[in-house]
Design a protein around this motif. Structure first.
Motif, PDB file in Angstrom:
ATOM      1  N   GLN A 160       3.951  -0.140   4.103  1.00  0.00           N
ATOM      2  CA  GLN A 160       4.371  -1.413   3.906  1.00  0.00           C
ATOM      3  C   GLN A 160       5.784  -1.670   4.080  1.00  0.00           C
ATOM      4  O   GLN A 160       6.225  -2.747   4.512  1.00  0.00           O
ATOM      5  CB  GLN A 160       3.917  -1.585   2.523  1.00  0.00           C
ATOM      6  CG  GLN A 160       2.420  -1.877   2.169  1.00  0.00           C
ATOM      7  CD  GLN A 160       2.176  -2.233   0.604  1.00  0.00           C
ATOM      8  OE1 GLN A 160       2.025  -3.565   0.175  1.00  0.00           O
ATOM      9  NE2 GLN A 160       1.910  -1.067  -0.269  1.00  0.00           N
ATOM     10  N   LYS A 163       6.175  -2.237   7.840  1.00  0.00           N
ATOM     11  CA  LYS A 163       5.888  -3.510   8.081  1.00  0.00           C
ATOM     12  C   LYS A 163       7.003  -4.629   8.015  1.00  0.00           C
ATOM     13  O   LYS A 163       7.479  -5.499   8.654  1.00  0.00           O
ATOM     14  CB  LYS A 163       4.544  -3.945   7.548  1.00  0.00           C
ATOM     15  CG  LYS A 163       3.326  -3.239   7.997  1.00  0.00           C
ATOM     16  CD  LYS A 163       3.075  -3.466   9.678  1.00  0.00           C
ATOM     17  CE  LYS A 163       2.841  -4.805   9.907  1.00  0.00           C
ATOM     18  NZ  LYS A 163       2.652  -5.093  11.429  1.00  0.00           N
ATOM     19  N   LEU A 164       7.524  -4.521   6.636  1.00  0.00           N
ATOM     20  CA  LEU A 164       8.831  -5.343   6.272  1.00  0.00           C
ATOM     21  C   LEU A 164       9.921  -5.160   7.344  1.00  0.00           C
ATOM     22  O   LEU A 164      10.702  -6.102   7.477  1.00  0.00           O
ATOM     23  CB  LEU A 164       9.136  -4.878   4.821  1.00  0.00           C
ATOM     24  CG  LEU A 164       8.220  -5.171   3.799  1.00  0.00           C
ATOM     25  CD1 LEU A 164       8.738  -4.896   2.283  1.00  0.00           C
ATOM     26  CD2 LEU A 164       8.203  -6.707   3.525  1.00  0.00           C
ATOM     27  N   THR A 288      12.252  -3.136  -5.084  1.00  0.00           N
ATOM     28  CA  THR A 288      10.775  -2.879  -5.065  1.00  0.00           C
ATOM     29  C   THR A 288      10.288  -3.973  -5.667  1.00  0.00           C
ATOM     30  O   THR A 288       9.211  -4.385  -5.596  1.00  0.00           O
ATOM     31  CB  THR A 288      10.694  -1.436  -5.291  1.00  0.00           C
ATOM     32  OG1 THR A 288      11.272  -0.598  -4.406  1.00  0.00           O
ATOM     33  CG2 THR A 288       8.961  -1.458  -5.050  1.00  0.00           C
ATOM     34  N   TRP A 291      10.066  -7.096  -4.192  1.00  0.00           N
ATOM     35  CA  TRP A 291       8.946  -7.031  -3.105  1.00  0.00           C
ATOM     36  C   TRP A 291       7.726  -7.405  -3.737  1.00  0.00           C
ATOM     37  O   TRP A 291       6.962  -8.231  -3.385  1.00  0.00           O
ATOM     38  CB  TRP A 291       9.079  -5.903  -2.240  1.00  0.00           C
ATOM     39  CG  TRP A 291      10.109  -5.807  -1.423  1.00  0.00           C
ATOM     40  CD1 TRP A 291      10.938  -6.695  -0.819  1.00  0.00           C
ATOM     41  CD2 TRP A 291      10.587  -4.410  -0.859  1.00  0.00           C
ATOM     42  NE1 TRP A 291      11.739  -6.226   0.053  1.00  0.00           N
ATOM     43  CE2 TRP A 291      11.745  -4.686   0.307  1.00  0.00           C
ATOM     44  CE3 TRP A 291      10.250  -3.119  -1.259  1.00  0.00           C
ATOM     45  CZ2 TRP A 291      12.308  -3.646   0.721  1.00  0.00           C
ATOM     46  CZ3 TRP A 291      10.794  -2.120  -0.320  1.00  0.00           C
ATOM     47  CH2 TRP A 291      11.973  -2.141   0.572  1.00  0.00           C
ATOM     48  N   GLN A 294       7.428 -11.302  -5.117  1.00  0.00           N
ATOM     49  CA  GLN A 294       7.340 -11.945  -3.772  1.00  0.00           C
ATOM     50  C   GLN A 294       6.072 -11.879  -3.100  1.00  0.00           C
ATOM     51  O   GLN A 294       5.698 -12.727  -2.040  1.00  0.00           O
ATOM     52  CB  GLN A 294       8.441 -11.802  -2.918  1.00  0.00           C
ATOM     53  CG  GLN A 294       9.760 -12.136  -3.679  1.00  0.00           C
ATOM     54  CD  GLN A 294      11.008 -11.574  -2.695  1.00  0.00           C
ATOM     55  OE1 GLN A 294      10.827 -11.461  -1.364  1.00  0.00           O
ATOM     56  NE2 GLN A 294      12.124 -11.403  -3.365  1.00  0.00           N
ATOM     57  N   GLY A 295       5.035 -10.731  -3.470  1.00  0.00           N
ATOM     58  CA  GLY A 295       3.991 -10.646  -2.861  1.00  0.00           C
ATOM     59  C   GLY A 295       4.050  -9.819  -1.493  1.00  0.00           C
ATOM     60  O   GLY A 295       3.294  -9.832  -0.733  1.00  0.00           O
ATOM     61  N   LYS A 296       5.184  -8.910  -1.288  1.00  0.00           N
ATOM     62  CA  LYS A 296       5.365  -8.652  -0.034  1.00  0.00           C
ATOM     63  C   LYS A 296       4.912  -7.110   0.110  1.00  0.00           C
ATOM     64  O   LYS A 296       4.687  -6.816   1.098  1.00  0.00           O
ATOM     65  CB  LYS A 296       6.959  -8.491   0.186  1.00  0.00           C
ATOM     66  CG  LYS A 296       7.514 -10.165   0.664  1.00  0.00           C
ATOM     67  CD  LYS A 296       8.940  -9.901   0.747  1.00  0.00           C
ATOM     68  CE  LYS A 296       9.854 -11.280   1.186  1.00  0.00           C
ATOM     69  NZ  LYS A 296      11.385 -11.073   1.440  1.00  0.00           N
ATOM     70  N   VAL A 297       4.746  -6.505  -1.147  1.00  0.00           N
ATOM     71  CA  VAL A 297       4.016  -5.117  -1.424  1.00  0.00           C
ATOM     72  C   VAL A 297       3.137  -5.284  -2.266  1.00  0.00           C
ATOM     73  O   VAL A 297       3.155  -6.298  -3.270  1.00  0.00           O
ATOM     74  CB  VAL A 297       5.068  -4.277  -1.552  1.00  0.00           C
ATOM     75  CG1 VAL A 297       6.076  -4.001  -0.168  1.00  0.00           C
ATOM     76  CG2 VAL A 297       5.625  -4.105  -2.678  1.00  0.00           C
ATOM     77  N   GLN A 298       1.927  -4.368  -2.061  1.00  0.00           N
ATOM     78  CA  GLN A 298       0.961  -4.343  -3.165  1.00  0.00           C
ATOM     79  C   GLN A 298       0.906  -2.775  -3.453  1.00  0.00           C
ATOM     80  O   GLN A 298       1.420  -1.795  -2.792  1.00  0.00           O
ATOM     81  CB  GLN A 298      -0.267  -4.625  -2.689  1.00  0.00           C
ATOM     82  CG  GLN A 298      -0.433  -6.117  -2.082  1.00  0.00           C
ATOM     83  CD  GLN A 298      -1.642  -6.245  -1.375  1.00  0.00           C
ATOM     84  OE1 GLN A 298      -2.717  -5.982  -1.817  1.00  0.00           O
ATOM     85  NE2 GLN A 298      -1.748  -7.332  -0.426  1.00  0.00           N
TER      86      GLN A 298
END
Length: 330
Positions: A160, A163-164, A288, A291, A294-298
């Protein structure tokens, strides 16, 4: 006096861990003295590193190594007030009395996020992914990042973060459920179930015909060799773990060797222990958390209920039972 339970290393592991290797015992804890705290485990971590580290650092009869999120139940130490929460590096214990502040770290403010995250994405595994990728591989936009063990706590965050940073990510995991999560939810670009791939080296080459820039290796063994053979000149390799070899014995640990490729392509390989960046953890955790919010990582957790099931949760790491971080709820 408090009756505590703990898991001890009854026998050093020899190949695949067996039930007889770990034993659950009880002990009576002493009364608190000045400077002491009594903590009670809330969540406990099980991690692959415990397998090789137990051989290096423990003798038979010692408490199994590991960290936990614990609540301070009694305190004679002003730095750790009653009812506060700490990450404690005290091993597989239900209750602990200690005055050693080096073993205790206050849980940072997570807002509404679960306390168990302090053992996963906001703890050692998350920081391993963060620093192991960003400080060693330095991924750049448009580059290709390869990560194996991608369905676990470390590998899933590595993919992830890559990808960011604008990278193409090739990921390997060991079950169809993990692969679906990586592909559909985390949006990684190319995902393989390594158990269904006859030739990992060929699969990587097909996904990245021009080669791989950054390789985050959690697995070692044949998976490491397959990745190395697909690296670009001046590629960067972060050596995090080697779970495929932890239970190997004798001849099983031999070759194949990739020295020629490493030299001819002038690769940078670096192994690491994430504690080297401990002074920077605070800022990385804050980023982190942002992130996540903000829904950028799960993240995912595989939670095993009951302190008495620590052993089963640990052994499940080596059979691929967990998706994301494996934790035990005491």
């Amino acid at each position: 006096m408090v009756q505590a339970k703990k898991w001890i290393l009854a026998h050093h592991f020899d190949g695949q861990p067996k039930d007889s290797d770990l034993q659950l015992v009880e002990e009576t804890l002493p009364d608190l003295k000045d400077g002491d705290v009594l903590i009670e485990a809330v969540f406990l971590s099980v991690d692959p590193y415990m397998r090789p580290y137990s051989a290096r650092s423990l003798k038979e009869g010692d408490t199994m190594i590991g960290s936990q999120v614990a609540q301070v139940k009694e305190s004679r130490n002003a730095n750790f007030p009653k009812d506060s929460y700490v990450v404690a590096n005290v091993g597989w214990r239900s209750h602990t009395v200690t005055s050693d502040e080096s073993l205790l770290r206050p849980v940072p403010p997570f807002g509404k996020l679960p306390l168990s995250y302090a053992l996963g994405i906001l703890g050692m595994p998350g920081m391993t992914a963060y620093f192991g990728l960003l400080e060693i591989c330095h991924p750049k936009e448009g580059e290709v990042v390869l990560v194996n063990g991608a369905g676990g706590a470390v590998g899933s965050l590595v993919g992830q973060i890559a990808k960011l940073k604008g990278c193409k990510v090739i990921a390997f995991a060991g079950t169809e459920e993990k692969c679906r999560w990586l592909r559909e939810d985390l949006k990684l670009d190319v995902v393989y179930n390594y158990k269904k791939v006859a030739d990992q080296e060929k699969a990587i080459r097909e996904a990245a015909p021009d080669g791989v820039d950054c390789f985050f290796d959690n697995v070692g063994g044949e998976a490491f060799t397959a990745g190395i053979h697909n690296m670009k000149t001046f590629g960067r390799v972060s050596l995090c773990g080697a779970i495929s070899t932890y239970n190997a014995k004798g001849e099983e640990l031999r070759g194949p060797y990739a020295n020629g490729i490493i030299i001819s392509r002038q690769l940078k390989l670096e192994g690491f222990i994430v504690l080297r960046w401990l002074p920077k953890w605070g800022d990385a955790i804050k980023e982190t958390i942002g992130w996540i919010q903000q829904g950028k990582v799960q993240t995912k957790e595989t939670v095993t209920e009951g302190f008495e099931n620590m052993r089963a949760a640990f052994y499940g790491l080596f059979t691929g039972d967990n998706i994301g971080k494996a934790v035990v709820k005491a």
